[in-house]
Scaffold this active site. Sequence first.
Site, PDB file in Angstrom:
ATOM      1  N   ASP A  94      17.299  -0.330   7.006  1.00 29.12           N
ATOM      2  CA  ASP A  94      17.249  -1.023   5.810  1.00 29.12           C
ATOM      3  C   ASP A  94      16.554  -2.305   6.016  1.00 29.12           C
ATOM      4  O   ASP A  94      16.348  -2.800   4.969  1.00 29.12           O
ATOM      5  CB  ASP A  94      18.746  -1.253   5.246  1.00 29.12           C
ATOM      6  CG  ASP A  94      19.439  -0.036   5.020  1.00 29.12           C
ATOM      7  OD1 ASP A  94      18.731   1.032   4.530  1.00 29.12           O
ATOM      8  OD2 ASP A  94      20.596  -0.071   5.140  1.00 29.12           O
ATOM      9  N   CYS A  95      15.917  -2.528   7.139  1.00 28.75           N
ATOM     10  CA  CYS A  95      15.195  -3.666   7.364  1.00 28.75           C
ATOM     11  C   CYS A  95      14.255  -3.657   8.407  1.00 28.75           C
ATOM     12  O   CYS A  95      14.287  -2.572   9.279  1.00 28.75           O
ATOM     13  CB  CYS A  95      16.159  -5.182   7.578  1.00 28.75           C
ATOM     14  SG  CYS A  95      17.359  -4.518   9.029  1.00 28.75           S
ATOM     15  N   CYS A 121      15.629  -3.173  11.901  1.00 28.35           N
ATOM     16  CA  CYS A 121      16.029  -1.652  12.265  1.00 28.35           C
ATOM     17  C   CYS A 121      14.791  -0.961  12.908  1.00 28.35           C
ATOM     18  O   CYS A 121      14.718  -0.359  13.955  1.00 28.35           O
ATOM     19  CB  CYS A 121      16.509  -0.764  11.150  1.00 28.35           C
ATOM     20  SG  CYS A 121      17.905  -1.386  10.180  1.00 28.35           S
ATOM     21  N   CYS A 147      19.682 -16.253  12.951  1.00 23.34           N
ATOM     22  CA  CYS A 147      19.202 -14.946  12.967  1.00 23.34           C
ATOM     23  C   CYS A 147      17.925 -14.618  11.956  1.00 23.34           C
ATOM     24  O   CYS A 147      17.845 -15.082  11.057  1.00 23.34           O
ATOM     25  CB  CYS A 147      20.353 -14.176  12.129  1.00 23.34           C
ATOM     26  SG  CYS A 147      21.969 -14.072  13.105  1.00 23.34           S
ATOM     27  N   ASP A 180     -21.362   1.752  -7.138  1.00 25.92           N
ATOM     28  CA  ASP A 180     -22.300   2.935  -7.432  1.00 25.92           C
ATOM     29  C   ASP A 180     -22.182   2.970  -8.899  1.00 25.92           C
ATOM     30  O   ASP A 180     -21.321   2.583  -9.419  1.00 25.92           O
ATOM     31  CB  ASP A 180     -21.497   4.231  -6.615  1.00 25.92           C
ATOM     32  CG  ASP A 180     -22.707   5.290  -6.609  1.00 25.92           C
ATOM     33  OD1 ASP A 180     -23.765   5.194  -6.888  1.00 25.92           O
ATOM     34  OD2 ASP A 180     -21.994   6.554  -6.996  1.00 25.92           O
ATOM     35  N   THR A 191     -23.377   6.250 -10.932  1.00 26.96           N
ATOM     36  CA  THR A 191     -22.870   7.397 -11.335  1.00 26.96           C
ATOM     37  C   THR A 191     -21.469   7.890 -10.884  1.00 26.96           C
ATOM     38  O   THR A 191     -21.237   8.051  -9.603  1.00 26.96           O
ATOM     39  CB  THR A 191     -23.864   8.767 -10.910  1.00 26.96           C
ATOM     40  OG1 THR A 191     -25.123   8.371 -11.339  1.00 26.96           O
ATOM     41  CG2 THR A 191     -23.517  10.076 -11.490  1.00 26.96           C
ATOM     42  N   ASP A 242     -17.974   7.232  -4.559  1.00 25.58           N
ATOM     43  CA  ASP A 242     -17.185   8.375  -4.724  1.00 25.58           C
ATOM     44  C   ASP A 242     -16.996   8.891  -3.254  1.00 25.58           C
ATOM     45  O   ASP A 242     -16.005   9.781  -3.023  1.00 25.58           O
ATOM     46  CB  ASP A 242     -18.153   9.506  -5.057  1.00 25.58           C
ATOM     47  CG  ASP A 242     -19.326   9.815  -4.492  1.00 25.58           C
ATOM     48  OD1 ASP A 242     -19.533   9.104  -3.146  1.00 25.58           O
ATOM     49  OD2 ASP A 242     -20.265  10.613  -4.642  1.00 25.58           O
ATOM     50  N   ASP A 265      22.142 -17.275   6.435  1.00 31.66           N
ATOM     51  CA  ASP A 265      21.204 -16.272   6.846  1.00 31.66           C
ATOM     52  C   ASP A 265      21.395 -14.924   5.995  1.00 31.66           C
ATOM     53  O   ASP A 265      20.533 -14.426   5.699  1.00 31.66           O
ATOM     54  CB  ASP A 265      21.923 -15.874   8.263  1.00 31.66           C
ATOM     55  CG  ASP A 265      21.252 -14.427   8.821  1.00 31.66           C
ATOM     56  OD1 ASP A 265      19.986 -14.659   9.068  1.00 31.66           O
ATOM     57  OD2 ASP A 265      21.944 -13.374   8.592  1.00 31.66           O
TER      58      ASP A 265
END
Length: 745
Positions: free
Chosen positions: A16-17, A20, A399, A443, A445, A640, A726
């Site tokens: 989740d962060c 982790c 933290c 470019d 074309t 392209d 925190d």
Amino acid sequence: MTTPLRQTRFKIGGMDCASCAAKIDTAVRRLDGVDDVSVSVTGASMTVSHGGSLNDGKVLQQVARLGYGIVKAEAKTDGRASVASAHDHADQKGHDHAGDDHEHGGEQVANEAVGSSHLHSDVEPGQAWWRSRRAALTLACAAALVAAYGIGHLFPVAERWVFLGALLVGLAPIARRALMAALAGTPFSIEMLMTIAATGAVMIGATEEAAAVVVLFLIGELLEGVAAGRARASIQGLADLVPKTALVERAGGTSEVPAEDLAVGDVIVARPGDRIPADGEIVEGSGDIDEAPVTGESTPKRKGVADAVFAGTISIDGVLKVRVTAAASDNTIARIVRLVEEAQEAKAPTERFIDRFSRIYTPAVLAVGALVALLPPLLAGGDWNEWIYKGLAILLIGCPCALVISTPAAIAAGLATGARRGLLMKGGAVLEGFRRITAVAFDKTGTLTAGKPVVTDIVTYGRDERTVLALAAALEQGSSHPLAMAILERAKADKGPVPPALAAKAISGKGVEGSVGGVAVFLGSGQAAGERADMTEAQRLAVDSLNGQGKTVSVLVADGMVAGLIAMRDEPRQDAAAGIAALKAEGIRAVMLTGDNRRTAEAIAASLGIEARAELLPQDKQRIVGELQREGFKVAKVGDGINDAPALAAADIGIAMGGGTDVALETADAAILHGRVMDVVRMVKLSRAVMANIGQNISVALGLKAVFLVTTILGITGLWPAILADTGATVLVTANAMRLLRWRG
């Protein structure tokens, strides 16, 4: 001989962060044979690069020990790893970030993960976040704290012990994860700081506050998980565009099959109101197609036989039969999802800096906390309990969660919101780089223009426009030449007649001739037409004038007399002029590089308001990009992705322009999926928005910490405000980053 690197991809539940991701990254890097690790929180994935074979069991065990769910995805040896399904990442909503229910040993967990069809997530697919194990742990800890207050009020003698019990409900799993992270190479984790602070608080008699701090910490982690789930949902929304089933024509009838089982060549049926389940080409029927879910365009497009359609778009009013051109794992939506997941694993420069900073910052916070706790009592005779309390509060203030997540949360949200609008960028470094672009080389074309000629002018002599177009279209029937296709498309658009032509034949280098309705007809170049009919001076001047506008002119001769002129040109995209103007408004120089003749290039450039360099070979385009860079420009090259490869590689950022499955995702740093010139400036603006968001996040994270550091030392605030600082900073930073998901450009 150097062993080529292979990549193995894993899906991970419960991240989740950034903290982790950092713990998983550090733990897996310690394993033998691992060369590099890339972890994406938003993509819920990890890619491990390794030279030889990889012991998957050890990887699974190492990650499972940290308390995260993990399964192996399909591996490839071509430098990329793919996921078995574009929907796999929907299966992770989160794992117990602060708590761990795995009672079995690490090896058993790993073995189960290998054999399971889903991750050991704490939320099953489609389940609400409040039904997760993390939510249960948070509620249990909060309930224990409330109960402790009640019991402590009724039985004051037991107050310390009931608060200690309430504390252990939440702290035990946190401490266990801190220990496992330390053993895996991350001693200075957020869990470790929490464990030290809570334990120290108990030792100085602040058990009640310690229990409250743990509850607040768990609430903050829960909110973080909800925000991470929203970020994942933004990409999952793309995957959900593709219906789960499809009607397939087989053996003279139709049958319903899973969309993921469709094979290239299958013919599927899309009824009015149906979402088209695969990329394909219409083989029968026509109708309006709502492409808004994929392209964002609000106006439906009329499509018929031979037109391409995307998975996830909607057939509004027609029954279409579509031949599948891409398997489910390689359709437009799946490729976008895969690209974004891989991009989120590539760290941006700012993110790498913050990671390095946090490795120094966290031990420094521990050192400052220790000095605050020890020096005043030792040197000035301060009260030990008071200063230890302040030192513990500083640990909580320090933290690093909010700081560490400040950049990846914004980068992930920026990549996700860009992908939903067809702006695909390969990683945070590319996303950051767009804000520094000062020149864009296009470019012509297929980039500034649509890539195919259209009829722009029909000039008639003695016959009406409808007749001239009908005679020309009659001769061009069956031809695949681009100019012939342009004439036939115009006849189809005007719903004009296309009579049959007799004895039609091509005359090499000159044109085509035949008989239409008993009239001898020739269509070809002005020079060849002049050999078959007397052209007046006015007619020659008309041809020269159209040629001067960069148009190709075909002259129609009927019964030995000039009947009309048909001018064709590869016209600019509808938004090309507006896109160039928008770049200039942002102070960005625009230049067109093309291999076309100078007259055509200058005509197109004049209509768009852009400087042109014409008659260039690929190496010339590369040279000009280098010249711009030596002049001090940061250059983006738009092409392209194939014949412009040298210039794309030389540019600071290479951008592939295209649509659907033709997007050259492999050759450039970024891709504009829907072929809009305006999207170039949108990429620049998105980059600037993301970097501004990151600046705000870092300011909030460090600003709040600085304020509470001072107030804590002065004795104004304590443990409760420290953890609120925190948690509050983390929530504010995450919520601010999530605002980017609503970016509209």
